[in-house]
Structure formats: structure tokens, C-alpha cells
Design an enzyme around this catalytic site. Structure first.
Site, PDB file in Angstrom:
ATOM      1  N   ASP A   1       0.973  -1.150  -0.019  1.00 28.33           N
ATOM      2  CA  ASP A   1       0.016   0.051  -0.051  1.00 28.33           C
ATOM      3  C   ASP A   1       0.889   1.206  -0.119  1.00 28.33           C
ATOM      4  O   ASP A   1       2.293   1.054  -0.494  1.00 28.33           O
ATOM      5  CB  ASP A   1      -0.916   0.204   1.124  1.00 28.33           C
ATOM      6  CG  ASP A   1      -2.167   0.790   0.835  1.00 28.33           C
ATOM      7  OD1 ASP A   1      -2.290   1.934   0.476  1.00 28.33           O
ATOM      8  OD2 ASP A   1      -3.323   0.081   1.008  1.00 28.33           O
TER       9      ASP A   1
ATOM     10  N   HIS B   1       2.419   2.061  -3.061  1.00 29.05           N
ATOM     11  CA  HIS B   1       1.419   3.011  -3.864  1.00 29.05           C
ATOM     12  C   HIS B   1       1.812   4.358  -3.874  1.00 29.05           C
ATOM     13  O   HIS B   1       1.258   5.406  -3.866  1.00 29.05           O
ATOM     14  CB  HIS B   1       0.055   2.771  -3.136  1.00 29.05           C
ATOM     15  CG  HIS B   1      -0.672   1.506  -3.180  1.00 29.05           C
ATOM     16  ND1 HIS B   1      -2.039   1.078  -2.978  1.00 29.05           N
ATOM     17  CD2 HIS B   1      -0.144   0.457  -4.053  1.00 29.05           C
ATOM     18  CE1 HIS B   1      -2.460  -0.038  -3.210  1.00 29.05           C
ATOM     19  NE2 HIS B   1      -1.145  -0.749  -4.063  1.00 29.05           N
TER      20      HIS B   1
END
Length: 523
Positions: free
Chosen positions: A345, A368
Site C-alpha cells: 500500500d 502505492h
């Protein structure tokens, strides 16, 4: 240069604080800290009756030299520590500046310059034999004992409180017991020796009686399973003046929980625990440690002030859900530096209520990217301002630099004064993105606009290559268009094609500053 200032009428207790501070600085700067060095530090901390004391210890031939120098000046003495350079140039030294910036800056100076500096600032030089120093220290320790001064740099090893490094026994009680003693002792140190220690859950509560260290050499591992009834695995709370350091590892055992996590599919979910929650902590340092395979976020820094995160490693597989490296919320003056993050993430996510966040020299990927948001999902959220991200690199990430807000949003807050500068992108799908229609779930309707204002955002010298044709994607709210979005020195190429990237923009006031940018305008 490490500087600790204290008053001329220094009491014995203050001397002890100085000694513990010196030990802490040695650990933080990752200098060798054996018995001889600790003895020298003790001597130096009590030697204000001398004009100057210089003791030189050879750490590693030929160029590893550590000098401890105690200089008595008027009105205050200064302790200065120099570390020998190891830059493959044997006639150079490195002076580490440890002043107003807890991380410090590095300046290379020649041996001759260093010698000139030391001679110019000394009234008198005493080179002392180690055996003599150690003999004096025995006397000094005896003096301390007779004065009934206790707790000097006291190290509380978790193994002395019953912890068993077999990777099976739950050591929560032993860890909390060691913390209680260290926290109540001025300059107390919790030490986790080599070995693997299972910990089901633990809260390390303050306030403490002065500076407190948590030094980890071994591995602390969580229990297997999703642990959906826990908000966090390990928590540090309500502490002023706290340091976590060492080269040990926090192993969250995330693989045993990821298959139970459906929060990436549904808004109504029970998520696994955060690995390490730092809450209501100020004037603190997290340095040198490792975190791997968290069940949820690796670190959550919440309601904190003046915290430095420096030189840590965070790792989890690219497909591990919600394993943000560092999530920050409702905090001020948080600095993240020299850190490597590979997750499933956001490498770093900046939630609401944050001010003065500085991120520099972070290596991100996979993951991310570095994100502000998501914002607008919950009521009572607060503004975000003063965010600076510089000298960072992104490799094989889904996003690079991102601001994301929900539509419709629950609040009308503002994101302002944001700077992204000197950024390198390598095979990043969305290098620059502002998304005011963020929703990770297929159930989102987007029947409404985001009421969050985004203004005063700068993207400066963002360079490298993009995995997609669109290198800059700015999609702002129709009801609250983005204002004062500046791009300068952009150079993003579409990887593998030799073609420039493009910019896609909507409801945004963009300004491209300077010639020869890629992309140079919106389509």
C-alpha cells in the site's frame, strides 16, 4: 558535532543526565559503545573541573578514529564528539553536526583542518591512557554509589524480567515489566537482546521519568492469525523524550492475517491490528530498526509532535493489503529521512490534521507511493498544511506523488502549502496524481463532489520514466477546483517508447513554469 550544554552549577543528578545523553547519542549515531567507551563517557561527563580533556580511541584502523572532547568554556562547557571518516580517503575526517536538527548534517573536512580546529579551540590537551581512565572511573562510580545516586543509564534487559527468546513463549508481561522499570528510572533503557521473542500485544505507557530508550537487537514477532479484536500490536503512548533504536526487527506475521482482510473490498470491515502505534508522543526518535510483514499499517504516528524517523527499513510483499509503511495523523513536525519502504500500500500516507511534515531521502517501491489522504471519508477531519517531500525515489510503484479525496466528502477542509521537489521516478504507473474522486471500492457511486479545497501545491524537478502515457493526472472537484498548482522542471518520459508523457487535467488551475518541460501543458 554533538553538543550538550549545561549550567556551571551543574548538580550530580544533571551530570548523570549528561552521561546518559552521551550514551544515547552514541547509540543513535551508531558508534561503537563498549565498556571502555562508556567509561570514557562517564569520565567526560564528570570532568568539568578540567579545562580540557581529550581522549582518542582507535575504532578501526587506519581511518576509524573517535575523539571525545570536553571543553570548559565560559559560561557553559560544550561536549564535542568527532567520528573518524570511512570514505576510502584516509586523510579525511567526517564531522557529524548534531545541533538543532536531530538528524544532523555531514561535512567532510581534511585531517589538517580538523587538527587546526581542535588546537585552535583548546587551552590545554590531556592525552590519557585507557587504563588510567578506567581506574579513575572506578573511583567515580564509587563516588556515585556513596552519594546514593541511582538509575544512571540503567539497562533493563527483558530477559532479566523473564523473557524467553524461543519464538514461542508469550513475553508480553516481561516486556511491560522491563518498560515499567525503565520508564520510572531517569535515563532508563529497555534492551531486547539477540533472539526471537514472541509478543501477543503490549502497551508501553508514559509519562516517564526523563529520557527513555527502547533498544532492540533481536526480533520481536507477533502471534499468528488475524487478531481482528486488536487495534494495534505494540503501542508507545504519552511519552516525552523517547527513542526506539537498534538493528533489530519487528515481525508482524502479516501473512497469517492478510487472507482475512477484506477492507480493500468493503467499507464495513474489521481490520487487523497496526504493528506499531506511536500515540501522544513528543520530542522522540525512531532510528535504525526494521519492520516486516505487518498485518495492517507498519507504523501509525498519531497526535504526536516533534518526532524524527530516520534510517529504518519497512518491507512487505507488493500484494499484501493495507500494509502502509508509515501512516501519520493529527501530528505536527514529523520528519522521515533516509528510509527504505517496500509495501503493498502507501509507502507513507498523510492523513488529516497534519502540519509541518517533512519527508526526504525515502526509497519507495513497490507500493502505492507517498500520499496525502485519503481525506473526506470521516466527520471532524481537520486541515492539512505544510507538507514537504524532497529527494525521494520511486521504483515500480502504482503511484508516485498523490493527493486523494473522497467524493462526496463528509467535510469541507483544506490541503495547502505542499511541495514535492527533486523526485526520481522509475517505472511508476501514475507519477503525479491528484484524485478528488478517490474510491478503492467498486461500490462507490460518485454521486456528488468533494468539498475539500486543494491549493498551493508545487511539483518541482520530478523526473524519470512513467509506466503509463499520462505522467501527470490532475482530476479536481467541480465544486472546489484546485488552485495554484505549479509544475516546474518536469521531465517524465513514457518508459520503453522514447515518447514524452502527457498531462490530463480537469477543474484545476495549473501553472507550468519554465521551458522544455515534459509534459508542458494539459490536454
Amino acid at each position: 558535532m554533538v553538543r550538550l550544554r549545561y549550567q556551571d552549577d551543574t548538580s550530580m543528578a544533571e551530570h548523570l543526565n549528561i552521561y546518559q545523553g552521551l550514551i544515547n547519542l552514541f547509540v543513535v549515531m551508531e558508534m561503537p559503545l563498549d565498556d571502555e567507551v562508556m567509561a570514557l563517557l562517564l569520565l567526560g561527563s564528570l570532568s568539568d573541573s578540567w579545562d580540557t580533556l581529550v581522549v582518542t580511541i582507535s575504532i578501526s584502523a587506519p581511518d576509524g578514529v573517535l575523539t571525545l572532547e570536553m571543553v570548559k568554556n565560559i559560561p557553559t562547557p560544550i561536549v564535542q564528539v568527532y567520528e573518524g571518516g570511512v570514505r576510502d580517503v584516509h586523510d579525511e575526517y567526517v564531522m557529524l553536526s548534531y545541533g538543532g536538527d536531530p538528524e544532523g548534517s555531514t561535512q567532510t573536512i581534511s585531517k589538517e583542518q580538523l587538527e587546526a580546529f581542535t588546537h585552535r579551540n583548546k587551552k590545554e590537551i590531556l592525552i590519557m591512557d585507557l587504563k588510567l581512565v578506567l581506574s579513575l572511573c572506578v573511583c567515580l562510580v564509587f563516588l556515585l554509589c556513596t552519594r546514593e545516586v541511582h538509575g544512571l543509564g540503567t539497562i533493563f534487559k527483558v530477559t532479566n524480567f523473564g523473557a524467553i527468546p524461543d519464538g514461542k513463549t508469550d513475553n508480553s508481561k516481561a516486556f511491560v515489566g522491563a518498560w515499567a522499570k525503565a520508564c520510572s528510572t531517569q535515563g532508563g533503557v529497555v534492551e531486547v537482546p539477540l533472539g526471537t521473542y514472541k509478543l501477543s500485544s503490549a502497551t508501553f505507557q508514559g509519562p516517564c521519568n526523563g529520557e527513555t530508550l527502547f533498544r532492540i537487537k533481536g526480533t520481536i514477532k507477533a502471534s499468528n492469525g488475524p487478531s481482528l479484536d486488536q487495534e494495534y500490536w505494540i503501542e508507545f503512548r504519552d511519552i516525552d523524550g523517547f527513542t526506539i533504536l537498534g538493528n533489530g526487527t519487528f515481525d508482524g506475521k502479516g501473512k497469517s492475517a492478510w487472507s482475512y482482510n477484506d477492507c480493500h473490498k468493503s467499507l464495513n470491515c474489521d481490520h487487523p491490528p497496526v504493528s506499531i502505534r506511536i500515540i501522544s508522543v513528543k520530542n522522540s526518535v525512531i532510528r535504525g530498526i526494521n519492520s516486516k510483514n505487518s498485518k495492517w499499517f507498519h507504523f501509525h504516528i498519531a497526535m504526536c509532535d516533534n518526532v524524527l524517523v530516520n534510517n529504518i527499513d519497512i518491507i512487505a510483499p507488493a500484494n499484501s493489503p493495507n500494509t502502509d509503511g508509515i501512516h501519520i495523523s493529527n501530528s505536527n513536525n514529523i520528519r522521515i529521512r533516509n528510509t527504505r519502504i517496500s509495501t503493498g500500500d502507501d509507502c507513507i500516507s498523510i492523513g488529516d490534521g497534519n502540519t509541518n511534515i517533512n519527508i526526504t531521502r525515502v526509497l519507495c517501491g513497490p507500493g502505492h507511493g507517498i500520499s496525502i489522504g485519503s481525506l473526506g471519508k470521516y466527520e471532524n477531519e481537520e486541515d492539512v498544511r505544510g507538507i514537504t517531500v524532497t529527494n525521494c525515489s520511486f521504483t515500480n510503484t502504482d503511484n508516485g506523488l498523490r493527493i486523494k479525496t473522497w467524493a462526496p466528502s463528509t467535510v469541507s477542509t483544506t490541503v495547502s502549502d505542499v511541495t514535492f521537489a527533486n523526485i526520481n521516478m522509475n517505472n511508476v504507473k501514475n507519477p503525479v496524481i491528484i484524485d478528488q474522486y478517490y474510491c478503492p471500492h467498486s461500490s462507490c457511486s460518485h454521486q456528488g463532489e468533494s468539498d475539500i479545497t486543494i491549493k498551493g501545491v508545487k511539483f518541482i524537478n520530478v523526473k524519470g520514466n512513467s509506466a503509463s502515457k499520462v505522467g501527470v493526472d490532475i482530476q479536481c472537484s467541480k465544486s472546489k477546483p484546485c488552485k495554484d498548482i505549479l509544475l516546474s522542471g518536469m521531465d517524465l518520459q513514457y518508459k520503453g517508447t522514447g515518447q514524452p508523457t502527457t498531462a490530463s487535467c480537469s477543474n484545476a488551475g495549473l501553472i507550468f513554469v519554465g521551458p522544455n518541460q515534459t509534459p508542458s501543458r494539459c490536454f
